[in-house]
Design an enzyme around this catalytic site. Structure first.
Site, PDB file in Angstrom:
ATOM      1  N   GLY A  53     -75.841   5.545 -29.556  1.00 46.51           N
ATOM      2  CA  GLY A  53     -75.358   6.698 -29.351  1.00 46.51           C
ATOM      3  C   GLY A  53     -75.992   7.541 -28.248  1.00 46.51           C
ATOM      4  O   GLY A  53     -77.063   7.218 -27.658  1.00 46.51           O
ATOM      5  N   GLN A 106     -77.998  14.396 -23.050  1.00 49.47           N
ATOM      6  CA  GLN A 106     -78.798  13.662 -22.457  1.00 49.47           C
ATOM      7  C   GLN A 106     -78.532  13.054 -21.224  1.00 49.47           C
ATOM      8  O   GLN A 106     -79.300  12.435 -20.658  1.00 49.47           O
ATOM      9  CB  GLN A 106     -78.847  12.405 -23.394  1.00 49.47           C
ATOM     10  CG  GLN A 106     -79.474  12.741 -24.958  1.00 49.47           C
ATOM     11  CD  GLN A 106     -79.473  11.381 -25.794  1.00 49.47           C
ATOM     12  OE1 GLN A 106     -78.263  11.188 -26.460  1.00 49.47           O
ATOM     13  NE2 GLN A 106     -80.529  10.885 -25.876  1.00 49.47           N
ATOM     14  N   CYS A 125     -84.981   7.112 -29.914  1.00 51.72           N
ATOM     15  CA  CYS A 125     -83.950   7.877 -28.815  1.00 51.72           C
ATOM     16  C   CYS A 125     -84.035   7.620 -27.568  1.00 51.72           C
ATOM     17  O   CYS A 125     -85.248   7.395 -26.988  1.00 51.72           O
ATOM     18  CB  CYS A 125     -84.335   9.390 -29.070  1.00 51.72           C
ATOM     19  SG  CYS A 125     -83.400  10.651 -28.186  1.00 51.72           S
ATOM     20  N   LEU A 126     -83.234   7.441 -26.807  1.00 54.95           N
ATOM     21  CA  LEU A 126     -83.069   6.973 -25.543  1.00 54.95           C
ATOM     22  C   LEU A 126     -83.812   8.125 -24.482  1.00 54.95           C
ATOM     23  O   LEU A 126     -84.173   7.718 -23.445  1.00 54.95           O
ATOM     24  CB  LEU A 126     -81.603   6.806 -24.944  1.00 54.95           C
ATOM     25  CG  LEU A 126     -80.744   5.664 -25.812  1.00 54.95           C
ATOM     26  CD1 LEU A 126     -79.541   5.630 -25.106  1.00 54.95           C
ATOM     27  CD2 LEU A 126     -81.566   4.468 -25.647  1.00 54.95           C
ATOM     28  N   GLU A 151     -77.176  12.228 -33.043  1.00 53.94           N
ATOM     29  CA  GLU A 151     -76.219  12.868 -31.913  1.00 53.94           C
ATOM     30  C   GLU A 151     -75.770  14.159 -31.873  1.00 53.94           C
ATOM     31  O   GLU A 151     -75.821  15.002 -30.850  1.00 53.94           O
ATOM     32  CB  GLU A 151     -75.015  12.007 -31.583  1.00 53.94           C
ATOM     33  CG  GLU A 151     -75.538  10.450 -31.146  1.00 53.94           C
ATOM     34  CD  GLU A 151     -76.515  10.294 -30.212  1.00 53.94           C
ATOM     35  OE1 GLU A 151     -76.623  11.015 -29.264  1.00 53.94           O
ATOM     36  OE2 GLU A 151     -77.240   9.474 -30.550  1.00 53.94           O
ATOM     37  N   HIS A 211     -78.393  16.440 -31.052  1.00 50.62           N
ATOM     38  CA  HIS A 211     -78.629  16.706 -29.639  1.00 50.62           C
ATOM     39  C   HIS A 211     -78.053  17.629 -29.001  1.00 50.62           C
ATOM     40  O   HIS A 211     -78.556  18.586 -28.190  1.00 50.62           O
ATOM     41  CB  HIS A 211     -78.304  15.324 -29.006  1.00 50.62           C
ATOM     42  CG  HIS A 211     -79.428  14.398 -28.779  1.00 50.62           C
ATOM     43  ND1 HIS A 211     -80.698  14.595 -28.108  1.00 50.62           N
ATOM     44  CD2 HIS A 211     -79.494  13.033 -28.894  1.00 50.62           C
ATOM     45  CE1 HIS A 211     -81.511  13.631 -28.307  1.00 50.62           C
ATOM     46  NE2 HIS A 211     -80.430  12.390 -28.895  1.00 50.62           N
TER      47      HIS A 211
HETATM   48 ZN    ZN Z   1     -81.576  10.676 -29.134  1.00 53.17          ZN
END
Ligand code: ZN
Length: 205
Positions: free
Chosen positions: A56, A61, A103-104, A146, A149
């Site tokens: 996701g 982001q 998390c990226l 997400e 976020h």
């Molecule tokens: Zn994340």
């Protein structure tokens, strides 16, 4: 100046911002219109998500403060279900489940997060068609992560104080790295980074 700015933005390769970039803490604004630039952005977000082996990716982001995220619980471009959710709203949370999340924007950090097991999602797709469904299991977790976020919430905000403590050292390291890049001029100051988001609001909100 405006034209040059737009040009710069559309040709600039998109990248995933990392904690503690201030856009990760912005409550993103609803999208009022979809155009080709936004469709291109979504395509790039999906590509970035797969490259980074994520499931996701929220627009903030990639430093875009709009209520939009992409997801595919399989993490593979040709498998599973690819979702693009615009202006999502989550309702009717049911049950509870604790599971590991990463998390990226926080590479290498993982923690146990308790979330509702199922949730009802209302959103729009890129063509403006309404999406209404009840999701559960891993997909429900991805969608809730997400959706957090775009409200400026990160997964460790939802961890117990005890398990959060295991991440504190690494979070402090990431803060030191980010602030030293700012001090060296490689990243703008927070106030400038936030001011830079206005062009997105002007265009889509
Ligand atoms: Zn994340």
């Amino acid at each position: 100046l405006e034209k040059a700015h737009v040009q710069f933005r559309s040709t600039m390769p998109l990248s995933i911002i990392q904690y503690p970039h201030p856009t990760l803490r912005v409550r993103s604004k609803p999208i009022r219109r979809v155009d080709q630039e936004l469709r291109d952005l979504v395509a790039q977000m999906l590509e970035l998500m797969y490259q980074a082996e994520g499931v996701g990716l929220a627009a903030n982001q990639v430093n875009v403060p709009l209520r939009l995220f992409v997801a595919n619980p399989s993490g593979q471009p040709d498998e599973g279900e690819e979702l693009v959710l615009i202006n999502p709203e989550l309702e009717r949370p049911k049950g509870n489940e604790t599971s590991q999340e990463g998390c990226l924007s926080l590479p290498g950090l993982y923690g146990q997060v308790k979330r509702p097991k199922s949730v009802r999602v209302s959103a729009y797709d890129l063509s403006g068609n309404p999406i209404e469904r009840v999701v559960d299991g891993f997909l429900a977790r991805v969608i809730q992560h997400e959706n957090d976020h775009i409200n400026g919430v990160l997964f460790f905000d939802r961890m117990s104080n005890e398990s959060r403590r295991d991440l504190d050292e690494r979070l402090a390291e990431m803060e030191t790295v980010f602030r030293s890049k700012q001090n060296a001029g490689g990243i703008s100051e927070d106030a400038q980074l936030i001011a830079d988001l206005d062009s997105w609001y002007d265009k889509y909100c």
